[in-house]
Design a protein around this motif. Structure first.
Motif, PDB file in Angstrom:
ATOM      1  N   ASN A 229       0.401  -1.998  -0.106  1.00  0.00           N
ATOM      2  CA  ASN A 229      -0.044  -0.177   0.309  1.00  0.00           C
ATOM      3  C   ASN A 229       0.456   1.676  -0.433  1.00  0.00           C
ATOM      4  OD1 ASN A 229      -1.616   2.113   1.350  1.00  0.00           O
ATOM      5  ND2 ASN A 229      -2.894   0.601   1.361  1.00  0.00           N
ATOM      6  N   ALA A 257      -4.159  -4.631  -1.592  1.00  0.00           N
ATOM      7  CA  ALA A 257      -3.373  -3.465  -0.727  1.00  0.00           C
ATOM      8  C   ALA A 257      -3.646  -3.095  -2.440  1.00  0.00           C
ATOM      9  CB  ALA A 257      -1.435  -3.435  -0.275  1.00  0.00           C
ATOM     10  N   CYS A 261      -5.775   0.233  -3.645  1.00  0.00           N
ATOM     11  CA  CYS A 261      -5.109   1.215  -4.560  1.00  0.00           C
ATOM     12  C   CYS A 261      -5.919   1.653  -6.185  1.00  0.00           C
ATOM     13  CB  CYS A 261      -3.436   1.398  -4.341  1.00  0.00           C
ATOM     14  SG  CYS A 261      -2.640   1.339  -3.045  1.00  0.00           S
TER      15      CYS A 261
END
Length: 335
Positions: A229, A257, A261
């Motif tokens: 992340n 992650a 995003c």
């Protein structure tokens, strides 16, 4: 002349391990009273007579083995210990699991000779000095996930170098050129070997690996999630089109992650893991991974250690091959 009844015969009739019969006959607290009474009744009925001379000659033998580790979390350990304990039982030994992050405690357990032999998981960071001490004290040991061999010490390892190479080459064949690697730390055998295989594959195809493409996930889902992340939001280089995570738990954290995003797996970015733990095929998306024969590692380690104990065979290195399992988390690069 009637065949002499052996402890194996009693164990077979009672439906228990040889070590359980031995502990019952020696009135050990390791066996509950109900089982102990049943075994004694069967032994008496079969006219079993213990070999006292053999018992005297082997008075230091405990029929107990120890598994020493700093952690037993995750599906890998569940699978490993299930296979290991069953095989130890089949061979007439009781497996004791000792979990500690204190190397002094681990060393005391080994040198105290409370066990006929020990399995040591590489997570203990056993030093060469420690290994020499084990060898000098003639303690039988098998290391898991660390390649080492001596007179009294053997090991059972995965071919993690080939696994890392295979994972990287598979992604390269899918058209990926920008591939990141999520390692454990600098001193863990499997992670090092997987990374070495990955780097050699990238070098063979003359593909660069920027420093930012090597990340530390510590085999943990949450840590990997935070690392990936942070990388996605603060990166100063091109975004990789694929990630190789050094175990499946780390791969799960990586995928989550990437999703957080705004990236889709595998449409935007491909991800590969290692181990093929049970949940991998049920994850979203189902994880492409390198399947390691975890159960075979357990049974092989037990057989190796018992052979060292009972036949005084020298330690040897057993290397187990992995298998690429293609699912949905890695796909052809279309852009």
């Amino acid at each position: 002349m009637a065949k002499k009844v052996t402890i194996k015969d009693v164990a077979r009739e009672a439906g228990v391990a040889i070590s359980t019969v031995s502990n019952a006959l020696n009135n050990s607290d390791l066996v509950n009273e109900e089982t102990k009474a049943r075994i004694l009744e069967i032994a008496e009925y079969m006219n079993y007579t213990p070999n006292l001379s053999g018992r005297y000659l082997k008075s230091s033998k405990t029929n107990m083995l120890a598994f020493l580790t700093s952690s037993i979390g995750g599906d890998y350990f569940i699978t490993l210990l299930d296979a290991l304990s069953q095989q130890c039982s089949d061979l007439g030994y009781t497996l004791n699991i000792i979990v500690s992050r204190d190397n002094a405690i681990i060393k005391n357990q080994i040198l105290g000779k409370n066990f006929d032999g020990v399995f040591i998981f590489e997570g203990e960071r056993v030093t060469n000095e420690d290994l020499s001490l084990i060898e000098d004290n003639q303690i039988k040991a098998v290391l898991l996930d660390r390649a080492y061999r001596s007179q009294n010490i053997g090991s059972v390892v995965f071919d993690s170098y080939q696994a890392g190479y295979t994972a990287a080459k598979y992604l390269i064949q899918l058209g990926h050129r920008k591939i990141a690697f999520i390692e454990f730390t600098e001193d863990v055998y499997d992670s090092l070997e997987r990374k070495r295989g990955f780097l050699d594959a990238m070098k063979e195809f003359r593909l660069p690996v920027p420093d930012e493409y090597i990340m530390n996930g510590f085999f943990e889902e949450l840590i990997t999630y935070n690392v990936v992340n942070t990388f996605c939001r603060r990166r100063t280089c091109e975004m990789p089109t694929a990630f190789i995570a050094s175990n499946d738990q780390s791969a799960f954290g990586c995928i989550r992650a990437l999703n957080a995003c705004g990236y889709r797996v595998p449409e935007d970015i491909s991800v590969i893991g290692f181990d093929d733990i049970k949940i991998s095929k049920y994850f979203t998306p189902p994880l492409t991974t390198i399947r390691n024969p975890i159960s075979l590692q357990g049974t092989t380690a037990a057989k190796l250690l018992v052979d060292q104990i009972e036949n005084n065979t020298p330690g040897k290195i057993e290397q187990l091959s992995g298998q690429l399992i293609v699912r949905d988390s890695a796909t052809l690069l279309l852009k």
